[in-house]
Design an enzyme around this catalytic site. Structure first.
Site, PDB file in Angstrom:
ATOM      1  N   LYS A 228       2.750   6.204 -42.951  1.00  0.00           N
ATOM      2  CA  LYS A 228       3.163   6.267 -41.543  1.00  0.00           C
ATOM      3  C   LYS A 228       2.734   7.597 -40.916  1.00  0.00           C
ATOM      4  O   LYS A 228       2.180   7.617 -39.812  1.00  0.00           O
ATOM      5  CB  LYS A 228       4.679   6.097 -41.456  1.00  0.00           C
ATOM      6  N   ASP A 229       2.979   8.691 -41.620  1.00  0.00           N
ATOM      7  CA  ASP A 229       2.645  10.008 -41.064  1.00  0.00           C
ATOM      8  C   ASP A 229       1.140  10.255 -40.999  1.00  0.00           C
ATOM      9  O   ASP A 229       0.660  10.982 -40.131  1.00  0.00           O
ATOM     10  CB  ASP A 229       3.339  11.115 -41.854  1.00  0.00           C
TER      11      ASP A 229
ATOM     12  N   HIS B 261       7.715  14.531 -36.377  1.00  0.00           N
ATOM     13  CA  HIS B 261       8.373  13.375 -35.774  1.00  0.00           C
ATOM     14  C   HIS B 261       9.124  13.729 -34.494  1.00  0.00           C
ATOM     15  O   HIS B 261       9.650  14.820 -34.357  1.00  0.00           O
ATOM     16  CB  HIS B 261       9.369  12.770 -36.761  1.00  0.00           C
TER      17      HIS B 261
ATOM     18  N   ARG C 205       6.905  16.017 -44.338  1.00  0.00           N
ATOM     19  CA  ARG C 205       7.448  15.004 -43.430  1.00  0.00           C
ATOM     20  C   ARG C 205       7.241  15.487 -41.999  1.00  0.00           C
ATOM     21  O   ARG C 205       7.618  16.588 -41.658  1.00  0.00           O
ATOM     22  CB  ARG C 205       8.936  14.784 -43.699  1.00  0.00           C
TER      23      ARG C 205
ATOM     24  N   TYR D 194      20.164  16.271 -41.565  1.00  0.00           N
ATOM     25  CA  TYR D 194      19.862  16.207 -40.140  1.00  0.00           C
ATOM     26  C   TYR D 194      21.115  15.747 -39.403  1.00  0.00           C
ATOM     27  O   TYR D 194      21.670  14.707 -39.747  1.00  0.00           O
ATOM     28  CB  TYR D 194      18.825  15.121 -39.813  1.00  0.00           C
TER      29      TYR D 194
ATOM     30  N   LYS E 228      18.371  17.992 -32.733  1.00  0.00           N
ATOM     31  CA  LYS E 228      18.680  17.990 -34.163  1.00  0.00           C
ATOM     32  C   LYS E 228      19.277  19.328 -34.570  1.00  0.00           C
ATOM     33  O   LYS E 228      18.941  20.375 -34.015  1.00  0.00           O
ATOM     34  CB  LYS E 228      17.414  17.739 -34.983  1.00  0.00           C
TER      35      LYS E 228
END
Length: 191
Positions: free
Chosen positions: A172-173, A64, A61, A133, A73
């Site tokens: 998306k990634d 971002h 993932r 997160y 975060k």
């Protein structure tokens, strides 16, 4: 006496945090977050939202970030192990464009504080990963963005060998921008 051990990293800003574990034959207990204690370590953010993701082994993932609503975060693995990566996206920083990676796991009981204006991603290394997160701002879909996980200029050294050389990435990634495109856009916007 603090229940947290806080370590500065080679990139300015992020911190590696380990919580003391109290364990006996019933199980264990640890303090995951304490605003007062961690504020004294330099974390000044007010976290307003928690998210949990569940990933299978080999899921990657990231990388971002959110702009113009950057999110600091505080991330922790509740089950399993990941290789966690941050990339400095602050053009004024001496570590702009540099990355740092570390292993986070439920057995190590460590967490990572990531200031705003950093890209973040991870690779799930165990059959199941539950990842927490805490974020300092809400999610704004129109501000959601990222940089390709395999960007040549950044050059993250993902331990893909630890997942048998096979990774799973969202559509998306796969479509995220290069670091070069990000740098050109951000420098233009900031004059």
């Amino acid at each position: 006496m603090s229940v947290f051990s806080v370590e500065k990293l080679p990139i300015d800003g992020p911190l590696l945090i380990t919580s003391e574990i109290y364990q006996d034959d019933r199980g264990y207990l640890f303090e995951s977050w304490n605003y007062k204690e961690l504020m004294e370590s330099g974390i000044q953010d007010n976290f307003v939202q928690d998210k949990v993701s569940v990933s299978k082994k080999g899921v990657l993932r990231g990388l971002h970030y959110q702009y113009p609503h950057p999110q600091a975060k505080f991330v922790r693995v509740l089950l399993g192990e990941v290789y966690d990566v941050v990339v400095d996206l602050r053009p004024w920083s001496r570590t702009f464009g540099k990355w740092y990676g570390t292993f986070l796991s439920s057995s190590s009981n460590n967490a990572l504080y990531i200031p705003g204006e950093f890209a973040h991603g991870f690779l799930a290394l165990t059959d199941q990963v539950i990842f927490l997160y805490k974020t300092s701002d809400y999610f704004y879909p129109d501000c959601d963005s990222g940089i390709r996980w395999d960007d040549n200029e950044i050059g993250v050294e993902w331990p893909i060998n630890l997942v048998g050389g096979r990774i799973t990435i969202s559509d998306k990634d796969r479509k995220l921008q290069s670091f070069e495109s990000f740098r050109e856009r951000i420098l233009k916007e900031r004059g």
